[in-house]
Design a protein around this motif. Structure first.
Motif, PDB file in Angstrom:
ATOM      1  N   LYS A 102       0.833  -1.211   0.000  1.00 46.68           N
ATOM      2  CA  LYS A 102       0.000   0.000   0.000  1.00 46.68           C
ATOM      3  C   LYS A 102       0.868   1.263   0.000  1.00 46.68           C
ATOM      4  O   LYS A 102       0.673   2.167  -0.807  1.00 46.68           O
ATOM      5  CB  LYS A 102      -0.927   0.013   1.220  1.00 46.68           C
ATOM      6  N   THR A 103       1.818   1.302   0.918  1.00 44.18           N
ATOM      7  CA  THR A 103       2.658   2.489   1.017  1.00 44.18           C
ATOM      8  C   THR A 103       3.475   2.675  -0.261  1.00 44.18           C
ATOM      9  O   THR A 103       3.663   3.796  -0.737  1.00 44.18           O
ATOM     10  CB  THR A 103       3.581   2.377   2.252  1.00 44.18           C
ATOM     11  N   HIS A 104       3.917   1.564  -0.822  1.00 46.27           N
ATOM     12  CA  HIS A 104       4.669   1.638  -2.074  1.00 46.27           C
ATOM     13  C   HIS A 104       3.804   2.282  -3.175  1.00 46.27           C
ATOM     14  O   HIS A 104       4.260   3.186  -3.878  1.00 46.27           O
ATOM     15  CB  HIS A 104       5.115   0.225  -2.474  1.00 46.27           C
ATOM     16  N   ILE A 109      -3.383  10.087   2.416  1.00 43.27           N
ATOM     17  CA  ILE A 109      -3.275   9.695   3.835  1.00 43.27           C
ATOM     18  C   ILE A 109      -3.088   8.185   3.915  1.00 43.27           C
ATOM     19  O   ILE A 109      -3.927   7.412   3.448  1.00 43.27           O
ATOM     20  CB  ILE A 109      -4.515  10.115   4.647  1.00 43.27           C
ATOM     21  N   ASP A 110      -1.959   7.802   4.496  1.00 42.83           N
ATOM     22  CA  ASP A 110      -1.582   6.391   4.564  1.00 42.83           C
ATOM     23  C   ASP A 110      -2.048   5.809   5.905  1.00 42.83           C
ATOM     24  O   ASP A 110      -1.940   6.470   6.938  1.00 42.83           O
ATOM     25  CB  ASP A 110      -0.051   6.288   4.453  1.00 42.83           C
ATOM     26  N   ASP A 111      -2.541   4.582   5.863  1.00 46.56           N
ATOM     27  CA  ASP A 111      -2.950   3.862   7.091  1.00 46.56           C
ATOM     28  C   ASP A 111      -4.026   4.603   7.867  1.00 46.56           C
ATOM     29  O   ASP A 111      -3.891   4.859   9.060  1.00 46.56           O
ATOM     30  CB  ASP A 111      -1.732   3.613   8.000  1.00 46.56           C
ATOM     31  N   ILE A 112      -5.115   4.916   7.196  1.00 48.91           N
ATOM     32  CA  ILE A 112      -6.188   5.706   7.811  1.00 48.91           C
ATOM     33  C   ILE A 112      -6.802   4.988   9.021  1.00 48.91           C
ATOM     34  O   ILE A 112      -7.396   5.618   9.882  1.00 48.91           O
ATOM     35  CB  ILE A 112      -7.294   6.031   6.762  1.00 48.91           C
TER      36      ILE A 112
HETATM   37 MG    MG Z   1       2.301   0.996   4.800  1.00 45.91          MG
END
Ligand code: MG
Ligand code: ADP
Length: 438
Positions: free
Chosen positions: A143-145, A202-205
């Protein structure tokens, strides 16, 4: 050039005036209806052009483009400053991004191709198609990638666009700081930061769940941006419907746009990721070691990469060549040696069905279409090779009446294996999937 020519004609400018004042003008920036024009002279020149030619230029632009613009003039040194400021701003965004996480280094497999396509589409046309884009999937699946890839892509391809990338923890901390500070300016500053942008990632909501004031602030930010057609991209470790105590009004907004999930990678994708990593890092580890890692580390790509790193580090430390034995030693904490596995016909059916994208019931049916009959025959062949079942038992497992059908199927695949490269490779791959080297 057409605009400038038009100014010249309409005002019957002489060649010298035209060459001195009009011809050198260049468009510096177009921002909505605001057009900034670069005047490559001195301040006096700018003042003169601005006074004398602003309206004619505005009129010419209006005639040629049908747009009613505001015209601004800028000198080269100021334009440079503006570009530098923009660069500094981009650098500060870049500081929060991982330079390795780009679309180039992202391996597309069946587990993530939808999320990848959606991300690329949004990166190409922010705010235009899917809004918000909601990416979800388990830990370490990319996801972050993907979020970083979108941000890099936008920075590179849409230079003027203002982006903010934060984890929901950072977002939460900023909300808390602003509230703790208590002053209106602190809160306004926060709002200004988040509402004067074009793209918010927004990452990891999931971490804002249960944090009331953060949710509240997020809700308003979301509405302000979404209402203005700005792109919002959110990632989470689970889909909105599984975010139990999230307020419904927020949940429903997550579902407005496009939701795309990332699944666990299959064997081929895991191998491709390991190969890509080698290419990036410039290392070369033998395929059998990569196969060992890919077939044993299945549920998390971070761990998959970590395993390869560990093997390489271990080999440096021990000053030994990398082989399966060394890999086993290096990874003994991660890959626990299984109890000797009994391979059953049912297990083979499942693996083969998954490989061919059909179901176990398709294998056990008597549909004759090649789409099913070929995998079915492969199951017969593999059961014969990899289990102790006799023909009768294999027939029962595949729900076939007659064990001569089984004999026929096995023979067919035996011949294919010897003469047809595709069948040969498929069988070898399936064997590895069924019984990973260990
Ligand atoms: Mg991540
Ligand atoms: P998440 O945010 O979902 O927990 P990450 O994006 O941090 O996962 O991914 C974990 C690691 O796996 C990162 O190093 C990332 O580069 C790598 N990774 C994940 N998916 C892929 C992929 N499809 N191709 C290449 N590397 C990947």
């Amino acid at each position: 050039d057409e605009i400038l020519e038009r100014v010249k004609e309409e005002h019957e400018l002489g060649e010298i005036s035209f060459k001195t004042w009009i011809k050198p003008l260049r468009v510096h920036r177009v921002d909505g209806n605001d057009v900034t024009i670069l005047v490559p002279t001195e301040q006096v020149g700018l003042d003169y052009v601005s006074k004398k030619y602003k309206l004619p230029i505005k009129a010419a632009i209006g005639e040629l483009t049908g747009k009613d613009c505001e015209i601004y003039f800028v000198l080269p040194q100021d334009a440079d400053k503006e570009i530098k400021e923009k660069q500094i701003k981009n650098e500060s965004i870049l500081a929060g991004l991982n330079p390795r996480y780009t679309f180039d280094t992202f391996v597309v497999g069946s587990n993530n191709k939808f999320a990848h396509a959606a991300s690329l589409a949004v990166a190409e046309s922010p705010g235009k198609i899917y809004n918000p884009l909601f990416l979800y999937g388990g830990v370490g699946l990319g996801k972050t990638h993907l979020m970083n890839s979108i941000a890099h892509f936008i920075l590179e391809n849409h230079p003027g666009i203002r982006i903010v990338y934060v984890t929901s923890e950072e977002f939460t901390n900023e909300v808390i700081d602003a509230i703790r500070n208590g002053s209106n300016t602190a809160i306004n500053k926060f709002r200004e930061k988040y509402r004067n942008i074009d793209v918010l990632l927004i990452d990891d909501i999931q971490f804002i769940i249960g944090k009331e004031s953060t949710q509240e602030e997020f809700f308003h930010t979301f509405n302000a941006l979404h209402g203005a057609g700005k792109q919002i991209i959110i990632s989470s470790d689970r889909p909105p419907k599984d975010m139990d105590i999230l307020e419904d009004r927020i949940r429903s907004r997550f579902e407005w746009g496009l939701m795309a999930d990332i699944q666990m990678p299959d064997y081929e994708t895991r191998m491709a990721i390991l190969r890509k990593k080698q290419e990036i890092d410039g290392t070369s580890v033998d395929d059998d070691v990569l196969e060992y890692i890919a077939s044993n580390v299945k549920s998390n790509i971070r761990e998959l990469e970590g395993s390869l790193n560990k093997v390489i580090a271990f080999s440096n430390l021990e000053q030994k060549e990398i082989d399966i034995e060394l890999a086993q030693k290096a990874l003994r904490d991660i890959i626990s040696p299984d109890e000797p596995k009994v391979i059953t016909a049912d297990y083979i059916i499942n693996v083969v069905a998954e490989h061919f994208n059909i179901t176990g019931d398709d294998i056990r049916s008597n549909i004759r279409a090649r789409k099913y009959s070929y995998p079915r025959q492969i199951v017969m062949f593999l059961c014969r090779q990899m289990t102790t079942n006799n023909l009768q038992q294999i027939a029962e497992a595949i729900c076939v009446q007659n064990h001569t059908t089984i004999m026929h199927g096995i023979k067919k695949i035996e011949q294919d294996y010897a003469s047809n490269k595709e069948t040969h490779d498929t069988i070898d791959l399936l064997k590895k999937k069924i019984n990973p080297p260990s």
